[in-house]
Write an enzyme that holds these catalytic residues in place. Structure first.
Site, short mmCIF file in Angstrom:
data_model
loop_
_atom_site.label_atom_id
_atom_site.label_comp_id
_atom_site.label_asym_id
_atom_site.label_seq_id
_atom_site.Cartn_x
_atom_site.Cartn_y
_atom_site.Cartn_z
N PHE A 1 12.14 8.48 64.26
CA PHE A 1 11.73 7.98 65.37
C PHE A 1 13.06 7.33 66.69
CE2 PHE A 1 9.17 6.40 61.93
CZ PHE A 1 7.69 6.18 62.37
N GLU B 1 12.47 4.98 48.07
CA GLU B 1 12.99 3.95 48.19
C GLU B 1 11.62 3.35 48.88
OE1 GLU B 1 16.48 4.00 51.81
OE2 GLU B 1 14.43 5.71 52.21
N ASN C 1 15.96 1.00 45.29
CA ASN C 1 15.15 2.30 45.46
C ASN C 1 15.63 3.34 43.96
OD1 ASN C 1 16.20 2.22 47.89
ND2 ASN C 1 18.00 2.28 47.95
N THR D 1 14.25 -2.70 50.15
CA THR D 1 13.91 -1.77 49.58
C THR D 1 14.12 -1.39 48.19
OG1 THR D 1 14.93 -0.23 49.97
CG2 THR D 1 12.57 -0.37 51.02
N ARG E 1 1.81 9.72 55.79
CA ARG E 1 1.99 10.54 56.46
C ARG E 1 3.77 10.76 56.28
NH1 ARG E 1 6.76 7.93 58.79
NH2 ARG E 1 7.18 6.02 58.64
N LYS F 1 18.71 -5.64 55.59
CA LYS F 1 19.99 -5.91 56.86
C LYS F 1 18.96 -5.29 57.70
CE LYS F 1 23.51 -6.12 53.25
NZ LYS F 1 24.80 -5.45 52.82
N GLY G 1 21.28 1.08 46.22
CA GLY G 1 20.95 2.20 48.02
C GLY G 1 22.07 1.74 48.91
N TYR H 1 17.93 -5.75 40.79
CA TYR H 1 19.15 -4.89 40.58
C TYR H 1 19.53 -4.57 39.52
CZ TYR H 1 19.18 -4.33 45.86
OH TYR H 1 18.70 -3.81 47.59
#
Length: 433
Positions: A364, A331, A276, A274, A359, A268, A262, A346
């Protein structure tokens, strides 16, 4: 009285010892000086007998238990000194006495609006209310009795209606409405808590049409933002539903693929690592999948027999301006508890099952706002996955990582997916319960 006479009546209001009663009752409207016509007066003379008979048909402990359930579920976490209840299908008001008793134990003021179809039962309900007034004359409790079609009444509510909960009572007579229709209208009119009640020995035929267990409740509330907080189906029948953020998906999503590196931003920059799934392998699967935040379950190769809660973003990460995902990606953040830690996975095969939606994806203004929303998403997903039906959807042969799986939607042994109807899964669980 004829139907046409009733439909032309105006609301009448009067006050007795601090208790306010609104009613469409003919005995109070079609007379001068409050003198009822002979045929209605006869009915009024028999009211006490009718009331006593209907109450004796019901176990008092059943009524008391229902009132306790309603009041305690209503008062939980509330900081108010008064509560307003809309009771739909109130019948003769069998719950009112015990609801008032419960309120007075904690010095609460109670406002009840009872709605029912039947003219005859409305007259009896007014009589019961007036007797309660005399018994609790020093209090400020209020009861409104409204004779109206139940579904039409809730549809007619406006913004000035400020009820703390709706109680759907299967007490007397026939309820000519569908449960889901009432739930939909209650949500559209802002209700946060909805209770369903039926006392033992009353309207027994109605029980057959009501949800019998938590999976049946999930079937009735499919794709509605409602969470089952309590259910009793024993000596009395009671369901407590509360509004929530998440809704069940129309189709369950299943994805299998190797976890990619990802963009390295979740852990970080945000402190929310996550896992991915590679966008290059799932673009065909995600073409018709809406962007937003989902929740579900996941299993990781190398951890046999274990499934983990997950909150999942499907989209482009628009808050990372200039570094948005070029393609729609999946993700997944695993919700780990009790000090659980997983080795770097991974490249390991992840099986991901999405069961609900929280949602839409949004941009943001800053990272603190994004982090706050992510933490809220995690908390809500965690809570919803502990509730029916989402917790029950954890049990799935799909999570047996020792067995090969290729989904019906497409892909191959390395990356695959499928979409299956939620209703089919719920009906299967209902049939086996």
């Amino acid at each position: 009285l004829s139907h046409s006479t009733l439909s032309s009546m105006q609301r009448f209001q009067f006050s007795v010892s601090g208790l306010l009663i609104h009613t469409f009752c003919a005995s109070l409207l079609c007379c001068k000086g409050f003198l009822a016509p002979p045929e209605v007066k006869t009915k009024l003379g028999n009211l006490l007998t009718i009331k006593s008979s209907s109450r004796e048909d019901v176990e008092n402990t059943s009524i008391e238990s229902l009132a306790t359930e309603i009041f305690h579920n209503l008062a939980e976490k509330e900081q108010s000194s008064s509560f307003s209840i809309l009771e739909l299908g109130c019948g003769t008001g069998m719950l009112w006495e015990d609801l008032i008793d419960e309120a007075e134990k904690s010095s609460f003021e109670l406002h009840i609006t009872g709605v029912l179809d039947s003219q005859e039962l409305a007259i009896e309900a007014v009589e019961r209310a007036s007797q309660l007034v005399q018994r609790h004359g020093e209090s400020n409790h209020q009861i409104n009795v409204v004779q109206s079609n139940i579904l039409q009444h809730i549809q007619s509510l406006d913004e000035s209606s400020n009820f703390d909960c709706a109680v759907l009572s299967y007490c007397d007579g026939d309820q000519s409405f569908e449960l889901r229709d009432i739930l939909v209208e209650a949500l559209e009119h802002g209700f946060e808590k909805i209770f369903i009640s039926k006392a033992e020995g009353v309207n027994s035929h109605a029980l057959k049409s009501l949800p019998q267990d938590s999976i049946d409740v999930a079937i009735v509330t499919q794709q509605l933002p409602l969470k089952l907080s309590k259910m009793v189906n024993d000596s009395y029948y009671f369901i407590a539903l509360e509004r929530c953020r998440g809704v069940g998906l129309h189709h369950i999503h299943r994805y299998k693929g190797a976890v990619s590196n990802g963009y390295g931003r979740g852990g970080k920059k945000l402190g929310v690592p996550t896992a991915n799934l590679p966008s290059s392998l799932f673009q065909q699967a995600l073409g018709d999948v809406g962007t937003g935040v989902y929740f579900g379950w996941t299993a990781i190769e190398g951890h046999p027999g274990r499934t983990f809660k997950a909150v999942v973003n499907v989209g482009y990460s628009p808050t990372f301006e200039g570094r948005e995902n070029k393609e729609k990606i999946i993700e997944a953040h695993l919700i780990l508890k009790d000090g659980t830690e997983l080795d770097d996975f991974y490249g390991k095969i992840m099986r991901l099952k999405l069961v609900g939606f929280l949602r839409p994806e949004q941009k943001f203004e800053n990272f603190p706002a994004l982090i706050a929303q992510i933490n809220a998403d995690i908390n809500d997903s965690d809570s919803l996955l502990d509730a029916t039906p989402f917790k029950d959807l954890r049990d799935d042969n799909f999570f047996d990582t020792s067995k090969a799986w290729i989904g019906s939607g497409g892909g191959d042994k390395d990356a695959s997916w499928e979409f299956s109807l939620m209703s089919t899964a719920l009906e299967s669980m209902s049939g086996s319960s």
